[in-house]
Design a protein around this motif. Structure first.
Motif, PDB file in Angstrom:
ATOM      1  N   GLN A 204       0.840  -1.193   0.000  1.00 51.15           N
ATOM      2  CA  GLN A 204       0.000   0.000   0.000  1.00 51.15           C
ATOM      3  C   GLN A 204       0.872   1.239   0.000  1.00 51.15           C
ATOM      4  OE1 GLN A 204      -3.406   0.058  -0.293  1.00 51.15           O
ATOM      5  NE2 GLN A 204      -3.026   2.227  -0.613  1.00 51.15           N
ATOM      6  N   THR A 205       0.904   1.945  -1.137  1.00 52.67           N
ATOM      7  CA  THR A 205       1.705   3.159  -1.245  1.00 52.67           C
ATOM      8  C   THR A 205       0.849   4.396  -1.478  1.00 52.67           C
ATOM      9  OG1 THR A 205       2.024   2.996  -3.643  1.00 52.67           O
ATOM     10  CG2 THR A 205       3.601   1.827  -2.252  1.00 52.67           C
ATOM     11  N   THR A 206      -0.379   4.228  -1.983  1.00 53.47           N
ATOM     12  CA  THR A 206      -1.245   5.384  -2.201  1.00 53.47           C
ATOM     13  C   THR A 206      -1.905   5.775  -0.881  1.00 53.47           C
ATOM     14  OG1 THR A 206      -3.027   3.887  -2.907  1.00 53.47           O
ATOM     15  CG2 THR A 206      -1.664   4.863  -4.624  1.00 53.47           C
ATOM     16  N   PRO A 207      -2.338   7.033  -0.737  1.00 59.47           N
ATOM     17  CA  PRO A 207      -2.746   7.545   0.583  1.00 59.47           C
ATOM     18  C   PRO A 207      -3.923   6.813   1.209  1.00 59.47           C
ATOM     19  CG  PRO A 207      -2.357   9.353  -0.942  1.00 59.47           C
ATOM     20  CD  PRO A 207      -2.326   8.103  -1.757  1.00 59.47           C
ATOM     21  N   ALA A 208      -3.822   6.606   2.507  1.00 58.84           N
ATOM     22  CA  ALA A 208      -4.851   5.884   3.258  1.00 58.84           C
ATOM     23  C   ALA A 208      -6.156   6.654   3.356  1.00 58.84           C
ATOM     24  CB  ALA A 208      -4.340   5.553   4.663  1.00 58.84           C
ATOM     25  N   PHE A 209      -6.120   7.971   3.117  1.00 64.64           N
ATOM     26  CA  PHE A 209      -7.350   8.743   3.279  1.00 64.64           C
ATOM     27  C   PHE A 209      -8.329   8.529   2.131  1.00 64.64           C
ATOM     28  CE2 PHE A 209      -4.400  11.873   1.262  1.00 64.64           C
ATOM     29  CZ  PHE A 209      -5.094  12.112   0.095  1.00 64.64           C
ATOM     30  N   HIS A 210      -7.881   7.903   1.048  1.00 60.40           N
ATOM     31  CA  HIS A 210      -8.724   7.688  -0.119  1.00 60.40           C
ATOM     32  C   HIS A 210      -9.236   6.255  -0.127  1.00 60.40           C
ATOM     33  CE1 HIS A 210      -9.542   7.020  -4.465  1.00 60.40           C
ATOM     34  NE2 HIS A 210     -10.073   8.222  -4.339  1.00 60.40           N
ATOM     35  N   ILE A 211     -10.327   6.003  -0.857  1.00 59.40           N
ATOM     36  CA  ILE A 211     -10.895   4.653  -0.896  1.00 59.40           C
ATOM     37  C   ILE A 211      -9.869   3.641  -1.403  1.00 59.40           C
ATOM     38  CG2 ILE A 211     -11.876   4.898  -3.218  1.00 59.40           C
ATOM     39  CD1 ILE A 211     -13.471   3.056  -0.204  1.00 59.40           C
ATOM     40  N   GLY A 212      -8.967   4.083  -2.311  1.00 53.70           N
ATOM     41  CA  GLY A 212      -7.906   3.200  -2.770  1.00 53.70           C
ATOM     42  C   GLY A 212      -6.894   2.881  -1.694  1.00 53.70           C
ATOM     43  N   GLY A 213      -6.894   3.641  -0.605  1.00 54.84           N
ATOM     44  CA  GLY A 213      -5.975   3.388   0.497  1.00 54.84           C
ATOM     45  C   GLY A 213      -6.507   2.393   1.504  1.00 54.84           C
ATOM     46  N   ILE A 214      -7.793   2.047   1.424  1.00 57.02           N
ATOM     47  CA  ILE A 214      -8.372   1.063   2.342  1.00 57.02           C
ATOM     48  C   ILE A 214      -9.029  -0.093   1.597  1.00 57.02           C
ATOM     49  CG2 ILE A 214     -10.573   2.288   2.542  1.00 57.02           C
ATOM     50  CD1 ILE A 214      -8.743   0.332   5.350  1.00 57.02           C
ATOM     51  N   MET A 494      -3.974  14.348  -8.574  1.00 56.55           N
ATOM     52  CA  MET A 494      -4.666  14.324  -7.295  1.00 56.55           C
ATOM     53  C   MET A 494      -4.144  13.134  -6.486  1.00 56.55           C
ATOM     54  SD  MET A 494      -8.508  15.306  -8.585  1.00 56.55           S
ATOM     55  CE  MET A 494      -8.563  13.993  -9.798  1.00 56.55           C
ATOM     56  N   ALA A 495      -4.597  13.021  -5.254  1.00 58.81           N
ATOM     57  CA  ALA A 495      -4.111  11.954  -4.373  1.00 58.81           C
ATOM     58  C   ALA A 495      -4.423  10.577  -4.920  1.00 58.81           C
ATOM     59  CB  ALA A 495      -4.727  12.117  -2.984  1.00 58.81           C
ATOM     60  N   THR A 496      -5.480  10.464  -5.714  1.00 58.84           N
ATOM     61  CA  THR A 496      -5.880   9.181  -6.286  1.00 58.84           C
ATOM     62  C   THR A 496      -4.978   8.736  -7.409  1.00 58.84           C
ATOM     63  OG1 THR A 496      -7.326  10.297  -7.859  1.00 58.84           O
ATOM     64  CG2 THR A 496      -8.292   9.665  -5.749  1.00 58.84           C
ATOM     65  N   GLY A 497      -4.109   9.629  -7.889  1.00 62.04           N
ATOM     66  CA  GLY A 497      -3.301   9.327  -9.054  1.00 62.04           C
ATOM     67  C   GLY A 497      -3.898   9.866 -10.338  1.00 62.04           C
TER      68      GLY A 497
END
Length: 511
Positions: A204-214, A494-497
């Motif tokens: 897991q490298t993308t931010p935890a605050f986004h749905i892709g992070g969890i 954006m944070a999602t990429g």
């Protein structure tokens, strides 16, 4: 399992010694994770939090972030995540909208939080990860003071699990709430589509605050797998984690994949454990995908989803940049709906579009959002008769594969003709010297709007505007081709990429 809390409990019961999370400094087993989830949620309950109260989190990726997630999932609190990249006033907007009773924050954001505290009277408790200011409680102290038996409440299937804010591409961020039932169905579906098992090790490298992070973290946990947490994305660290931690799965957008492939000594790393890389946000250009196949093998799939719902998948066995013309063309799609997802393409009047005709992508499933937090207008607009209107424009081919062409509000109208940015981007990226591109509409005194392309060239490439426009005219109608091309070193994201077209438009207006 009907709640994410039950997922935590199941893994602790049947795989107590199994790794739940690994970071640079810590390893947490399933048994330890369940105990820490109970302890933290018991502490929060003792401080006055009750079912569906919000716990906000402002931090980069770390084990404590996911432990806070798990504490909320155990007790029925709502985890309200905050994008750490936002400016202080933007963070304030989200915290005021979410109205949490507790804020968990990382020490590096202490100055920002202190600056905002006077405007956040509803936050009764601050927990700090790391060096703690005097007005906050150390995260580990809160954990130690919590009862190992947990609080006297547990999450329920219809409780909201998360409050996550969209990227704000069409205005202020909207808070998306999804229930435990929805997130369980999402974890189950994603685990199936990603071929997860108890042996899965997610990086897991993308931010935890986004749905892709969890999302992938939950899907791995759903089947007893584990997650390796990196604070952020670093291409060499990715290769080291695959080699040392035997990572089996990760997520990358095109720019991340390019960065990994550009590591000079990539051939010296042992990467055989990596069997699946999901790409999303936008299709990976075929030349880049071919290069990735040469280095990493046929391990790529394409998935389409959003904060509000999961949607489609093009599985690994269908991703073949060296295949037939039909197989290569299919790489521009996002696949077919996942099991349990109903998908329609509707025109402006709400009628079903015929195959090949673009319209709005509309979804219905058990995985989708319940509503937008404190925003009934947006909820009514997006959820109609049980269907979620995504705002994405796309079409289906005769075999049912979905091709995205634009955001509904991003469509370019030039001289009365609709131009879909993705169609132009695909044409640009067919040129072997183009790495990636973003297409926006710019003001035109004659046509209303005209097409501008912002292009990143491949390493070492030298390509002029006229040559690239001429290339586009070989594959597109002239009115769809860019009138202006700007070459840049990288595109804003954006944070999602996802490429941040709002930033591109704002820069264009300023210029």
């Amino acid at each position: 399992m009907k709640t994410l809390g039950e997922m935590i409990e199941r893994n602790a019961r049947f795989f107590p010694a199994g790794n739940a999370f690994t970071s640079a400094s810590r390893r947490v087993s399933n048994g330890e994770l369940a105990e820490r989830a109970r302890r933290l949620s018991a502490y929060l309950y003792r401080q006055g939090l009750r079912r569906q109260d919000r716990v906000a989190i402002l931090a980069m990726n770390c084990v404590e972030y996911y432990e806070t997630y798990r504490a909320c999932e155990w007790a029925g609190f709502i985890a309200a995540t905050v994008n750490f990249r936002l400016a202080p006033r933007e963070i304030l907007y989200i915290l005021q909208d979410a109205a949490p009773k507790t804020l968990v924050f990382e020490a590096q954001y202490a100055a920002v939080v202190e600056q905002l505290r006077g405007e956040l009277p509803g936050i009764e408790r601050y927990l700090c990860i790391g060096a703690t200011p005097e007005w906050a409680v150390p995260f580990e102290q809160a954990m130690a003071e919590g009862d190992t038996a947990g609080p006297p409440i547990r999450s329920l299937p219809e409780d909201f699990a998360y409050l996550m804010y969209t990227s704000g591409t069409t205005g202020r961020p909207k808070g998306v709430v999804r229930t435990h039932h929805a997130m369980c169905r999402t974890a189950d579906s994603c685990a199936l589509m990603s071929d997860f098992s108890g042996a899965t090790r997610v990086l897991q490298t993308t931010p935890a605050f986004h749905i892709g992070g969890i999302g992938f973290v939950n899907s791995a946990a759903w089947v007893g797998g584990s997650t390796v947490i990196h604070q952020g994305f670093d291409p060499r660290a990715v290769l080291q984690a695959v080699q040392e931690e035997k990572v089996t799965f990760t997520f990358m957008v095109a720019a991340m994949l390019q960065a990994v492939l550009d590591v000079a000594d990539i051939g010296d790393y042992r990467l055989a454990s990596l069997v699946h890389v999901v790409t999303a946000a936008a299709p990976i250009p075929t030349p880049l995908l071919k290069r990735a196949f040469d280095v990493l093998g046929p391990i790529f799939s394409i998935q389409y989803g959003m904060t509000e719902s999961n949607a489609c998948v093009l599985p690994r066995h269908e991703v073949n940049p060296f295949g037939t013309p039909n197989e290569v063309h299919r790489l521009e799609s996002v696949g077919v709906p996942c099991p349990g997802i109903e998908l329609r393409i509707l025109d402006e009047q709400g009628n079903e579009c015929t195959d090949g005709t673009p319209g709005e992508v509309v979804l219905r499933s058990e995985t989708q959002l319940s509503s937008y937090w404190n925003n009934s207008v947006a909820t009514v607009e997006a959820l109609r008769d049980g269907w979620y209107h995504t705002g994405d424009m796309g079409y289906r081919d005769t075999e049912g594969y979905l091709y995205l062409v634009d955001r509904k509000k991003d469509m370019i109208i030039s001289g009365g003709e609709n131009i879909y940015s993705r169609e132009v981007e695909v044409a640009l990226e067919l040129h072997p010297q183009v790495l990636e591109s973003a297409v926006i509409g710019i003001a035109d005194p004659k046509w209303g709007e005209s097409v501008k392309a912002v292009v990143v060239l491949a390493l070492g490439a030298s390509l002029g505007e006229a040559d690239l426009i001429a290339h586009c005219k070989t594959v597109l109608a002239s009115y769809k081709c860019p009138k202006v091309i700007e070459f840049v070193a990288e595109l804003p994201r954006m944070a999602t990429g996802k490429i941040n077209k709002v930033a591109l438009r704002e820069r264009e207006r300023a210029a």
